[in-house]
Design a protein around this motif. Structure first.
Motif, mmCIF file in Angstrom:
data_model
loop_
_atom_site.group_PDB
_atom_site.id
_atom_site.type_symbol
_atom_site.label_atom_id
_atom_site.label_comp_id
_atom_site.label_asym_id
_atom_site.label_seq_id
_atom_site.Cartn_x
_atom_site.Cartn_y
_atom_site.Cartn_z
ATOM 1 N N GLU A 199 51.197 -46.395 32.462
ATOM 2 C CA GLU A 199 51.241 -47.825 32.775
ATOM 3 C C GLU A 199 50.951 -48.063 34.258
ATOM 4 O O GLU A 199 50.229 -49.001 34.620
ATOM 5 C CB GLU A 199 52.616 -48.383 32.400
ATOM 6 N N SER A 200 51.494 -47.185 35.106
ATOM 7 C CA SER A 200 51.230 -47.290 36.546
ATOM 8 C C SER A 200 49.765 -47.022 36.855
ATOM 9 O O SER A 200 49.145 -47.713 37.678
ATOM 10 C CB SER A 200 52.117 -46.311 37.324
ATOM 11 N N MET A 201 49.194 -46.024 36.203
ATOM 12 C CA MET A 201 47.782 -45.691 36.423
ATOM 13 C C MET A 201 46.882 -46.845 36.021
ATOM 14 O O MET A 201 45.903 -47.156 36.714
ATOM 15 C CB MET A 201 47.406 -44.432 35.633
ATOM 16 N N SER A 202 47.209 -47.489 34.916
ATOM 17 C CA SER A 202 46.400 -48.613 34.438
ATOM 18 C C SER A 202 46.390 -49.735 35.465
ATOM 19 O O SER A 202 45.337 -50.318 35.757
ATOM 20 C CB SER A 202 46.945 -49.111 33.102
ATOM 21 N N TYR A 203 47.548 -50.033 36.044
ATOM 22 C CA TYR A 203 47.586 -51.087 37.056
ATOM 23 C C TYR A 203 46.869 -50.649 38.329
ATOM 24 O O TYR A 203 46.128 -51.433 38.938
ATOM 25 C CB TYR A 203 49.031 -51.474 37.384
ATOM 26 N N PHE A 204 47.047 -49.391 38.739
ATOM 27 C CA PHE A 204 46.428 -48.896 39.970
ATOM 28 C C PHE A 204 44.914 -49.047 39.918
ATOM 29 O O PHE A 204 44.283 -49.488 40.883
ATOM 30 C CB PHE A 204 46.804 -47.431 40.206
ATOM 31 N N THR A 205 44.313 -48.693 38.789
ATOM 32 C CA THR A 205 42.849 -48.761 38.674
ATOM 33 C C THR A 205 42.340 -50.202 38.654
ATOM 34 O O THR A 205 41.153 -50.438 38.910
ATOM 35 C CB THR A 205 42.358 -48.032 37.409
ATOM 36 N N SER A 206 43.226 -51.161 38.370
ATOM 37 C CA SER A 206 42.817 -52.568 38.365
ATOM 38 C C SER A 206 42.865 -53.183 39.766
ATOM 39 O O SER A 206 42.361 -54.290 39.975
ATOM 40 C CB SER A 206 43.728 -53.378 37.432
ATOM 41 N N ARG A 207 43.447 -52.479 40.723
ATOM 42 C CA ARG A 207 43.606 -53.028 42.076
ATOM 43 C C ARG A 207 42.288 -52.947 42.847
ATOM 44 O O ARG A 207 41.455 -52.062 42.579
ATOM 45 C CB ARG A 207 44.668 -52.252 42.864
#
Length: 231
Positions: A135-143
Motif C-alpha cells: 500500500e505504501s509502495m502504491s502511494y509512493f509511485t503516485s507522488r
C-alpha cells in the motif's frame, strides 16, 4: 534610600512584552449540530464534513495535527497530511522520524482537524499501525518525482548543519536516478490511525458549542455509541 537599598528591577527581554488577547472574540453562527442530524457511523459523518470542507475550498482541508507521546512522557504535535480514509486515517512519514519512534513505543495517538472558516473541529483518538508495504509502495509511485526524491534525501528529525546539505543531496540523487524509476525507500511508509473515539465540534453562539462524541461500543467493536458533551 541608598543605591544599595533600592529594590532590584527585573529585566525582561524586549520580545517578552506580554499581550492581553481577551478582546479577540467572535460569534459562531454558522449552524448547529445534534444527535439527530449526525450519522450513526462517525466515518460516514467525517466523509460528509470532509466533502463540505473541500466544497468550501479551504486551504489544505486534509491537514491534521498528529499528537504522539515521546519516551519522557512529553506529548508532541505536528501537522501531517491525510492521504486516505477508510476504516482509519492514513498518512505517510519516514520510519526514522520522531513521530515514528514515538508510535513504536506507544501506538496511542490523537488527530485534530481544524476547519475554522466552517467553525468546525474534529478530534480523533485511536491506535496507529503501519499499513502494508504494498500500500505504501502504491502511494509512493503516485507522488511527483520531487516528492519521491525528498523522501530519500531527508533523514527526518535528525540535526543537519544547513539546508545546503539537503539541496546538495537532492541534486546528487536526482542525477543518480535520472535514467530510471526512483526506487521505493524501505525506511518510509504509511500509518493508519484506527479511531476509538471521534468528536465533531460545531461552534455555537454564546460559547454554547455543539459537541457530538462517538465511542466504540465495548460490547461490539463494530458499533458506536453517540452522545452529546457539554461545551
Amino acid at each position: 534610600m541608598s543605591e544599595q537599598e533600592k529594590p532590584r528591577q527585573e529585566s525582561h527581554p524586549e520580545c517578552a512584552t506580554g499581550q492581553d488577547l481577551g478582546h479577540l472574540r467572535r460569534r459562531y453562527l454558522q449552524g448547529g449540530l445534534d444527535e439527530d442530524n449526525t450519522d450513526v457511523d462517525p466515518m460516514r459523518q467525517f466523509e460528509t464534513w470532509f466533502a463540505q470542507a473541500q466544497e468550501a475550498e479551504l486551504l489544505e482541508p486534509n491537514a491534521m495535527v498528529l499528537a504522539t507521546v515521546n519516551e519522557a512522557g512529553m506529548p508532541t504535535t505536528r501537522t501531517v497530511l491525510l492521504k486516505k480514509f477508510d476504516h482509519g486515517f492514513v498518512f505517510f512519514t519516514n520510519y526514522g522520524s520522531q513521530k515514528a519512534k514515538d508510535m513504536a513505543r506507544n501506538d496511542q495517538v490523537a488527530l485534530h482537524f481544524n476547519w475554522l472558516p466552517l467553525e468546525r473541529q474534529v478530534k480523533i483518538q485511536g491506535r496507529a499501525e503501519k499499513i502494508p508495504t504494498k500500500e505504501s509502495m502504491s502511494y509512493f509511485t503516485s507522488r511527483p518525482e520531487g516528492s519521491q526524491l525528498g523522501a530519500w534525501v531527508s533523514a527526518q528529525s535528525e540535526v543537519i548543519s544547513s539546508k545546503e546539505v539537503l539541496l546538495s543531496e537532492f541534486a546528487r540523487l536526482k542525477d543518480k536516478f535520472k535514467r530510471g524509476k526512483i526506487p521505493f525507500p524501505d525506511f518510509w511508509g504509511g500509518y493508519r490511525v484506527v479511531p476509538e473515539v471521534m468528536e465533531f465540534w460545531q461552534g455555537g453562539d454564546n460559547r454554547l458549542h455543539d459537541r457530538i462524541e462517538y465511542r466504540r461500543d465495548p460490547k461490539n467493536d463494530q458499533a458506536w455509541l453517540k452522545q452529546r458533551l457539554a461545551p
